[in-house]
Design a protein around this motif. Sequence first.
Motif, PDB file in Angstrom:
ATOM      1  N   ILE A  21     -69.557  47.490  35.599  1.00 21.01           N
ATOM      2  CA  ILE A  21     -70.716  46.989  36.347  1.00 21.01           C
ATOM      3  C   ILE A  21     -70.357  45.799  37.229  1.00 21.01           C
ATOM      4  O   ILE A  21     -71.103  45.419  38.107  1.00 21.01           O
ATOM      5  CB  ILE A  21     -71.922  46.648  35.426  1.00 21.01           C
ATOM      6  CG1 ILE A  21     -71.528  45.678  34.304  1.00 21.01           C
ATOM      7  CG2 ILE A  21     -72.561  47.882  34.871  1.00 21.01           C
ATOM      8  CD1 ILE A  21     -72.731  45.214  33.470  1.00 21.01           C
ATOM      9  N   LYS A  22     -69.196  45.201  36.978  1.00 20.94           N
ATOM     10  CA  LYS A  22     -68.789  44.103  37.858  1.00 20.94           C
ATOM     11  C   LYS A  22     -67.271  43.937  37.833  1.00 20.94           C
ATOM     12  O   LYS A  22     -66.651  43.994  36.780  1.00 20.94           O
ATOM     13  CB  LYS A  22     -69.446  42.801  37.398  1.00 20.94           C
ATOM     14  CG  LYS A  22     -69.212  41.669  38.382  1.00 20.94           C
ATOM     15  CD  LYS A  22     -69.846  40.374  37.896  1.00 20.94           C
ATOM     16  CE  LYS A  22     -69.208  39.178  38.553  1.00 20.94           C
ATOM     17  NZ  LYS A  22     -69.628  37.921  37.939  1.00 20.94           N
ATOM     18  N   VAL A  29     -66.445  43.609  34.033  1.00 21.94           N
ATOM     19  CA  VAL A  29     -67.525  43.731  33.056  1.00 21.94           C
ATOM     20  C   VAL A  29     -67.967  45.198  33.011  1.00 21.94           C
ATOM     21  O   VAL A  29     -68.162  45.821  34.053  1.00 21.94           O
ATOM     22  CB  VAL A  29     -68.715  42.810  33.424  1.00 21.94           C
ATOM     23  CG1 VAL A  29     -69.846  42.925  32.398  1.00 21.94           C
ATOM     24  CG2 VAL A  29     -68.260  41.353  33.544  1.00 21.94           C
ATOM     25  N   ARG A  31     -70.339  48.369  30.820  1.00 20.47           N
ATOM     26  CA  ARG A  31     -71.380  48.686  29.841  1.00 20.47           C
ATOM     27  C   ARG A  31     -70.895  49.915  29.088  1.00 20.47           C
ATOM     28  O   ARG A  31     -70.446  50.888  29.709  1.00 20.47           O
ATOM     29  CB  ARG A  31     -72.711  48.948  30.554  1.00 20.47           C
ATOM     30  CG  ARG A  31     -73.841  49.294  29.617  1.00 20.47           C
ATOM     31  CD  ARG A  31     -75.209  49.256  30.272  1.00 20.47           C
ATOM     32  NE  ARG A  31     -75.810  47.921  30.221  1.00 20.47           N
ATOM     33  CZ  ARG A  31     -76.165  47.232  31.292  1.00 20.47           C
ATOM     34  NH1 ARG A  31     -75.983  47.735  32.498  1.00 20.47           N
ATOM     35  NH2 ARG A  31     -76.715  46.042  31.170  1.00 20.47           N
ATOM     36  N   PRO A  91     -75.697  36.086  23.944  1.00 22.49           N
ATOM     37  CA  PRO A  91     -75.489  37.409  23.330  1.00 22.49           C
ATOM     38  C   PRO A  91     -74.683  37.335  22.026  1.00 22.49           C
ATOM     39  O   PRO A  91     -73.809  36.467  21.887  1.00 22.49           O
ATOM     40  CB  PRO A  91     -74.694  38.179  24.386  1.00 22.49           C
ATOM     41  CG  PRO A  91     -74.699  37.353  25.612  1.00 22.49           C
ATOM     42  CD  PRO A  91     -75.056  35.962  25.247  1.00 22.49           C
ATOM     43  N   ASP A 107     -75.726  43.838  24.483  1.00 22.62           N
ATOM     44  CA  ASP A 107     -76.304  44.146  25.798  1.00 22.62           C
ATOM     45  C   ASP A 107     -77.761  43.660  25.765  1.00 22.62           C
ATOM     46  O   ASP A 107     -78.560  44.137  24.946  1.00 22.62           O
ATOM     47  CB  ASP A 107     -76.242  45.669  26.032  1.00 22.62           C
ATOM     48  CG  ASP A 107     -76.706  46.061  27.422  1.00 22.62           C
ATOM     49  OD1 ASP A 107     -77.000  45.162  28.240  1.00 22.62           O
ATOM     50  OD2 ASP A 107     -76.764  47.293  27.693  1.00 22.62           O
ATOM     51  N   LEU A 161     -80.314  35.286  31.913  1.00 23.72           N
ATOM     52  CA  LEU A 161     -81.094  36.528  31.911  1.00 23.72           C
ATOM     53  C   LEU A 161     -82.479  36.247  31.366  1.00 23.72           C
ATOM     54  O   LEU A 161     -82.640  35.503  30.386  1.00 23.72           O
ATOM     55  CB  LEU A 161     -80.403  37.606  31.062  1.00 23.72           C
ATOM     56  CG  LEU A 161     -78.993  38.022  31.488  1.00 23.72           C
ATOM     57  CD1 LEU A 161     -78.471  39.122  30.557  1.00 23.72           C
ATOM     58  CD2 LEU A 161     -78.955  38.502  32.933  1.00 23.72           C
ATOM     59  N   ASP A 177     -72.095  34.589  30.451  1.00 22.52           N
ATOM     60  CA  ASP A 177     -70.875  34.237  31.168  1.00 22.52           C
ATOM     61  C   ASP A 177     -70.366  32.822  30.863  1.00 22.52           C
ATOM     62  O   ASP A 177     -70.406  31.928  31.723  1.00 22.52           O
ATOM     63  CB  ASP A 177     -71.067  34.426  32.685  1.00 22.52           C
ATOM     64  CG  ASP A 177     -69.714  34.511  33.390  1.00 22.52           C
ATOM     65  OD1 ASP A 177     -68.680  34.386  32.692  1.00 22.52           O
ATOM     66  OD2 ASP A 177     -69.679  34.696  34.605  1.00 22.52           O
TER      67      ASP A 177
HETATM   68  P1  AMP Z   1     -70.787  38.108  34.054  1.00 19.73           P
HETATM   69  O1  AMP Z   1     -69.523  38.277  34.834  1.00 19.73           O
HETATM   70  O2  AMP Z   1     -70.559  37.773  32.603  1.00 19.73           O
HETATM   71  O3  AMP Z   1     -71.737  37.160  34.752  1.00 19.73           O
HETATM   72  O4  AMP Z   1     -71.533  39.534  34.059  1.00 19.73           O
HETATM   73  C1  AMP Z   1     -71.806  40.265  35.245  1.00 19.73           C
HETATM   74  C2  AMP Z   1     -73.166  40.928  35.182  1.00 19.73           C
HETATM   75  O5  AMP Z   1     -73.242  41.783  34.038  1.00 19.73           O
HETATM   76  C3  AMP Z   1     -74.306  39.930  35.003  1.00 19.73           C
HETATM   77  O6  AMP Z   1     -74.774  39.447  36.227  1.00 19.73           O
HETATM   78  C4  AMP Z   1     -75.353  40.744  34.266  1.00 19.73           C
HETATM   79  O7  AMP Z   1     -76.115  41.489  35.184  1.00 19.73           O
HETATM   80  C5  AMP Z   1     -74.516  41.693  33.435  1.00 19.73           C
HETATM   81  N1  AMP Z   1     -74.352  41.182  32.063  1.00 19.73           N
HETATM   82  C6  AMP Z   1     -73.372  40.365  31.608  1.00 19.73           C
HETATM   83  N2  AMP Z   1     -73.513  40.115  30.301  1.00 19.73           N
HETATM   84  C7  AMP Z   1     -74.610  40.799  29.911  1.00 19.73           C
HETATM   85  C8  AMP Z   1     -75.283  40.978  28.663  1.00 19.73           C
HETATM   86  N3  AMP Z   1     -74.833  40.403  27.550  1.00 19.73           N
HETATM   87  N4  AMP Z   1     -76.378  41.776  28.639  1.00 19.73           N
HETATM   88  C9  AMP Z   1     -76.820  42.384  29.765  1.00 19.73           C
HETATM   89  N5  AMP Z   1     -76.233  42.254  30.965  1.00 19.73           N
HETATM   90  C10 AMP Z   1     -75.155  41.492  31.049  1.00 19.73           C
END
Ligand code: AMP
Length: 247
Positions: A21-22, A29, A31, A91, A107, A161, A177
Amino acid sequence: MAHSDSVKASVPSYLKEAQMIKQGAEARVYRGTFLGRSVIIKERFPKLYRHPDVDEKLTRRRTTQEVRSILRCRRAEERTSLEQLQGINAPIVYFVDYTTHCIFLEDIIHSVSVRDHIVSVQALEQNPQHLQTLADKIGEILAQMHDEDVIHGDLTTSNMLLVSGAEDQNIKLVLIDFGLSYISALPEDKGVDLYVLEKAFLSTHPKTETLFERLLKSYTASSKKSSAVIKKLDEVRLRGRKRSMVG
Ligand code: AMP
């Protein structure tokens, strides 16, 4: 084996089934699922431009720091919930693979980032009272986090979040993060943490100066050690202003 070959060979099998997702500069990152649960997997990948030993050490340190900060927040959350207060939500850490530098996190389902939420409220010109309640909540949570000596290191509205479905008076925020986080009791570090947020907040959300001031007011009222932190924040702001005048 060449360093790049060993990198390719080390892709963990669980990541092959997960959905990315990223893609960041330091981590990817995903899922996926883990023991039947929906999880977020954060993978710190090797940097080929670094010496492998240095890279391994740095990556391991970042992973450890991230997990340590999350656990510290969660421990405080458990303590405060016994006192009927809402604590610092972060989380759950399900599993850490130190060989592949993957962290398996809860999540946070049915959530939106505070960034997207503020943008949509502003675009729809909805009730600004709601954003004020949200700013109060952010100030409260950050005060609790700093009172635990956790410095987030990358505070932005994307790293918070908002769990949907929670009532206006009972907003549930989850901090994410903690990749650049560390433990420090120094007011300077906490002041810089707030300064980073202020910069990010005001550039992402134009015309929110009053909202940010409200957040700081809530922080001041909620933290036991806020006066030294706000003093440092003012000093850092002044230094920033002087630097931008010279530049
Ligand atoms: P991060 O690089 O940790 O900021 O994660 C990138 C994106 O993944 C975030 O902007 C969220 O949309 C999603 N994300 C990260 N951690 C979680 C989590 N524990 N639960 C849900 N979405 C998450």
